[in-house]
Design a protein around this motif. Structure first.
Motif, PDB file in Angstrom:
ATOM      1  N   THR A  20       0.835  -1.196   0.000  1.00  0.00           N
ATOM      2  CA  THR A  20       0.000   0.000   0.000  1.00  0.00           C
ATOM      3  C   THR A  20       0.871   1.247   0.000  1.00  0.00           C
ATOM      4  O   THR A  20       1.740   1.412   0.856  1.00  0.00           O
ATOM      5  CB  THR A  20      -0.908   0.015   1.238  1.00  0.00           C
TER       6      THR A  20
ATOM      7  N   VAL B 110       1.779   4.860   0.816  1.00  0.00           N
ATOM      8  CA  VAL B 110       1.390   5.737   1.908  1.00  0.00           C
ATOM      9  C   VAL B 110       1.436   7.181   1.428  1.00  0.00           C
ATOM     10  O   VAL B 110       2.498   7.667   1.020  1.00  0.00           O
ATOM     11  CB  VAL B 110       2.316   5.547   3.126  1.00  0.00           C
TER      12      VAL B 110
ATOM     13  N   ASP C  75      -0.234  12.353   3.775  1.00  0.00           N
ATOM     14  CA  ASP C  75      -1.050  12.328   4.991  1.00  0.00           C
ATOM     15  C   ASP C  75      -1.663  10.933   5.146  1.00  0.00           C
ATOM     16  O   ASP C  75      -2.673  10.618   4.523  1.00  0.00           O
ATOM     17  CB  ASP C  75      -2.148  13.380   4.901  1.00  0.00           C
ATOM     18  N   PRO C  76      -1.064  10.072   5.974  1.00  0.00           N
ATOM     19  CA  PRO C  76      -1.568   8.694   6.099  1.00  0.00           C
ATOM     20  C   PRO C  76      -2.932   8.606   6.760  1.00  0.00           C
ATOM     21  O   PRO C  76      -3.562   7.547   6.705  1.00  0.00           O
ATOM     22  CB  PRO C  76      -0.500   8.000   6.946  1.00  0.00           C
ATOM     23  N   THR C  77      -3.411   9.684   7.368  1.00  0.00           N
ATOM     24  CA  THR C  77      -4.737   9.623   7.988  1.00  0.00           C
ATOM     25  C   THR C  77      -5.832   9.460   6.945  1.00  0.00           C
ATOM     26  O   THR C  77      -6.962   9.103   7.286  1.00  0.00           O
ATOM     27  CB  THR C  77      -5.019  10.892   8.819  1.00  0.00           C
TER      28      THR C  77
ATOM     29  N   LEU D  27      -5.888   7.236   4.595  1.00  0.00           N
ATOM     30  CA  LEU D  27      -6.069   5.831   4.254  1.00  0.00           C
ATOM     31  C   LEU D  27      -7.269   5.252   5.003  1.00  0.00           C
ATOM     32  O   LEU D  27      -7.645   5.737   6.068  1.00  0.00           O
ATOM     33  CB  LEU D  27      -4.825   5.026   4.624  1.00  0.00           C
TER      34      LEU D  27
ATOM     35  N   GLU E 238      -6.440  -0.269   4.592  1.00  0.00           N
ATOM     36  CA  GLU E 238      -5.205   0.139   3.926  1.00  0.00           C
ATOM     37  C   GLU E 238      -4.092   0.400   4.934  1.00  0.00           C
ATOM     38  O   GLU E 238      -2.921   0.074   4.676  1.00  0.00           O
ATOM     39  CB  GLU E 238      -5.460   1.387   3.084  1.00  0.00           C
ATOM     40  N   MET E 239      -4.439   0.979   6.078  1.00  0.00           N
ATOM     41  CA  MET E 239      -3.442   1.177   7.127  1.00  0.00           C
ATOM     42  C   MET E 239      -2.877  -0.156   7.604  1.00  0.00           C
ATOM     43  O   MET E 239      -1.667  -0.292   7.821  1.00  0.00           O
ATOM     44  CB  MET E 239      -4.064   1.926   8.309  1.00  0.00           C
TER      45      MET E 239
ATOM     46  N   ALA F 142      -0.432  -1.375   5.087  1.00  0.00           N
ATOM     47  CA  ALA F 142       0.806  -0.592   5.123  1.00  0.00           C
ATOM     48  C   ALA F 142       1.660  -0.960   6.322  1.00  0.00           C
ATOM     49  O   ALA F 142       2.895  -1.028   6.236  1.00  0.00           O
ATOM     50  CB  ALA F 142       0.469   0.900   5.142  1.00  0.00           C
TER      51      ALA F 142
ATOM     52  N   ILE G 287       4.884   1.819   6.846  1.00  0.00           N
ATOM     53  CA  ILE G 287       4.746   2.816   7.903  1.00  0.00           C
ATOM     54  C   ILE G 287       4.744   2.077   9.230  1.00  0.00           C
ATOM     55  O   ILE G 287       4.392   0.888   9.296  1.00  0.00           O
ATOM     56  CB  ILE G 287       3.445   3.640   7.727  1.00  0.00           C
TER      57      ILE G 287
ATOM     58  N   LEU H 219       2.008   6.273  12.354  1.00  0.00           N
ATOM     59  CA  LEU H 219       0.593   6.381  12.025  1.00  0.00           C
ATOM     60  C   LEU H 219      -0.190   7.021  13.174  1.00  0.00           C
ATOM     61  O   LEU H 219      -1.038   7.902  12.964  1.00  0.00           O
ATOM     62  CB  LEU H 219       0.029   4.989  11.713  1.00  0.00           C
TER      63      LEU H 219
END
Length: 508
Positions: A2, A4, A7-9, A11, A15-16, A19, A25, A30
């Motif tokens: 995935t 990233v 801004d990973p927020t 996702l 998906e998080m 990742a 990540i 995160l």
């Protein structure tokens, strides 16, 4: 792997999880990204009552260390979550949005909180709510209202507006709410998120501060149907600490959400929950959503549930009655607020109790306690509470008959989009009508889900469609919800929340 974004927020939780599993990540990164987002926007939204930055980062680092050591981990390990402030959290304040519990720190965790911790999910904090979950707008919180991220002048629903808003504003990918008469589903509808009320007994109530014990149910608040299924799978299942817990495995909700198949599904349109009384744009988006499901192979049938017309009246006798009993434990003697009556040198226990309850309970809580105590009083029990329970039986019978011809039932989740803060605060009946479509599910104990159905043309605010299924058949909700979500995402070219106004510059 995935990818990233900056801004990973942004996702999804799924998906998080991918990742994190691939090492794209770390959980600490995160979690910190979500804490930074909260620092940037929550002064405007006020979705949290307490943020546990140190505890969340410590939990995230522990997960990262376990992952580095190649220990077996839960799929959601390292994905952060927020928890409604009605659930006991060891070492963290639990106020239920009330002054009477201000500063109370429980010595134990609710069962579902224990399950989140065991799954390795960092708990970001506790979300705002109507006091003791009594309300439909989060305006009855003793600590001030939460604001809808789509329009900060509007309500985010209630009682769990903090949990819906924390997800809608990208401060958390996942949150836990509770639903007594719609308090997960109605906030989801007006914030463009997904909210699920599992079958009564499907998620343990141990450690939840009770409002109405026969109605309360905890469940997921998320941005996608799959994320809701993944979270449901973590918190669901039998708990010997809860006598109402169902002794059965969690329904196959994740599989159903991934499959998203509605071919041959019979969708029952509830005649009593559409049409008159519903905002035209809400009804329009509902009709369009149903048409999309028909295109994907579902079949529509009309069902009638005549007893639903009495659900609101029955609910507002049963809930206050149970609440008046449950809240009797707040007596100023054991924990929580204690206030002495003014100008009384040596007050009695009764005087301290009266003064504390007067100072600690807000007007809506007092209103419902008085109503419930009256309904349970000698000479009125059979006429009010007893009659309401008979209506409850009729509503359950209506559901049973409807499910003979339909696999799921459908209606708009809420009759209107989010109204402006203050518009209904002084009109309890107008406020109660917000839950007219969601209350029947709680009275019968059946599961329900709210999925975004688009923006109302009148005001450009989110609307929601509700699906209801027979008890313990929660997977049907996820199949219908995921299929609709996929169809609408294709039509819109992305998720509904992508069109919401941002609250702060990226990376602020």
């Amino acid at each position: 792997m995935t990818a990233v974004p900056t801004d990973p927020t942004r996702l999804t939780a799924a998906e998080m999880a991918d990742a994190l599993a691939t090492g794209a990540i770390s959980s600490a990164e995160l979690t910190q990204a979500h804490l930074d987002r909260t620092a940037a926007v929550d002064d405007a939204v006020h979705a949290y009552l307490h943020v546990d930055a140190d505890g969340a980062i410590a939990a995230a680092r522990a997960v990262d260390a376990r992952r580095a050591a190649r220990e077996p981990l839960h799929p959601l390990a390292g994905v952060p979550v927020a928890v409604k402030d009605v659930m006991a959290t060891k070492g963290l304040p639990t106020t239920c949005g009330s002054r009477i519990l201000e500063g109370w720190v429980p010595p134990y965790d609710a069962t579902l909180v224990t399950r989140l911790r065991e799954a390795g999910m960092p708990i970001l904090g506790k979300t705002n709510m109507d006091e003791f979950a009594m309300g439909s707008s989060t305006e009855h919180s003793a600590y001030g209202p939460t604001h809808n991220p789509w329009d900060l002048d509007r309500i985010p629903g209630g009682s769990g507006g903090g949990s819906s808003s924390v997800v809608a504003s990208y401060q958390a990918p996942l949150a836990i709410g509770t639903d007594t008469g719609g308090s997960i589903r109605q906030p989801a509808a007006v914030t463009g998120t997904v909210g699920v009320k599992p079958t009564y007994g499907g998620v343990s109530r141990y450690g939840l501060v009770a409002l109405a014990s026969s109605l309360d149910q905890a469940g997921p608040c998320t941005r996608t149907v799959l994320d809701a299924a993944l979270l449901h799978d973590v918190i669901g299942g039998h708990d010997p600490m809860d006598s109402t817990s169902i002794d059965a495995p969690v329904p196959p909700v994740v599989e159903a959400a991934r499959r998203a198949d509605v071919s041959g599904l019979r969708i029952g349109i509830v005649r009593e929950l559409t049409g008159e009384g519903f905002q035209p744009g809400v009804q329009q988006r509902f009709d369009e959503a149903v048409a999309l499901l028909v295109e994907r192979g579902a079949r529509v049938v009309e069902v009638s549930c005549p007893s639903f017309a009495y659900a609101l009246a029955a609910y507002y006798l049963i809930l206050p009655s149970e609440a008046s009993s449950n809240l009797a434990k707040f007596d100023a003697m054991r924990y929580g607020l204690r206030v002495g009556p003014p100008e009384v040198a040596h007050p009695s226990a009764e005087q301290v109790m009266a003064a504390t309850r007067d100072a600690g309970f807000g007007p809506e809580v007092k209103r419902r306690i008085i109503l419930g105590t009256y309904a349970l009083s000698s000479g009125y029990y059979d006429a009010y509470y007893g009659t309401a329970q008979k209506v409850r039986r009729l509503i359950a019978d209506d559901f049973a008959r409807a499910f003979e011809t339909a696999d799921v039932l459908a209606s708009p989740t809420a009759p209107t989009t989010a109204f402006r803060l203050g518009d209904k605060l002084d009109d309890p009946m107008a406020m109660y009508l917000n839950d007219i479509a969601t209350i029947p599910a709680n009275l019968a104990g059946v599961p329900g889900i709210s999925v975004p159905s688009g923006l109302a043309p009148e005001d450009g605010l989110p609307t929601g469609i509700q699906f209801l299924a027979p008890a313990t058949e929660d997977e049907r909700l996820y199949a219908a919800g995921a299929a609709l979500e996929a169809a609408l995402t294709d039509r819109w070219g992305g998720p509904l929340l992508a069109s919401a106004p941002d609250l702060a510059p990226q990376g602020a």
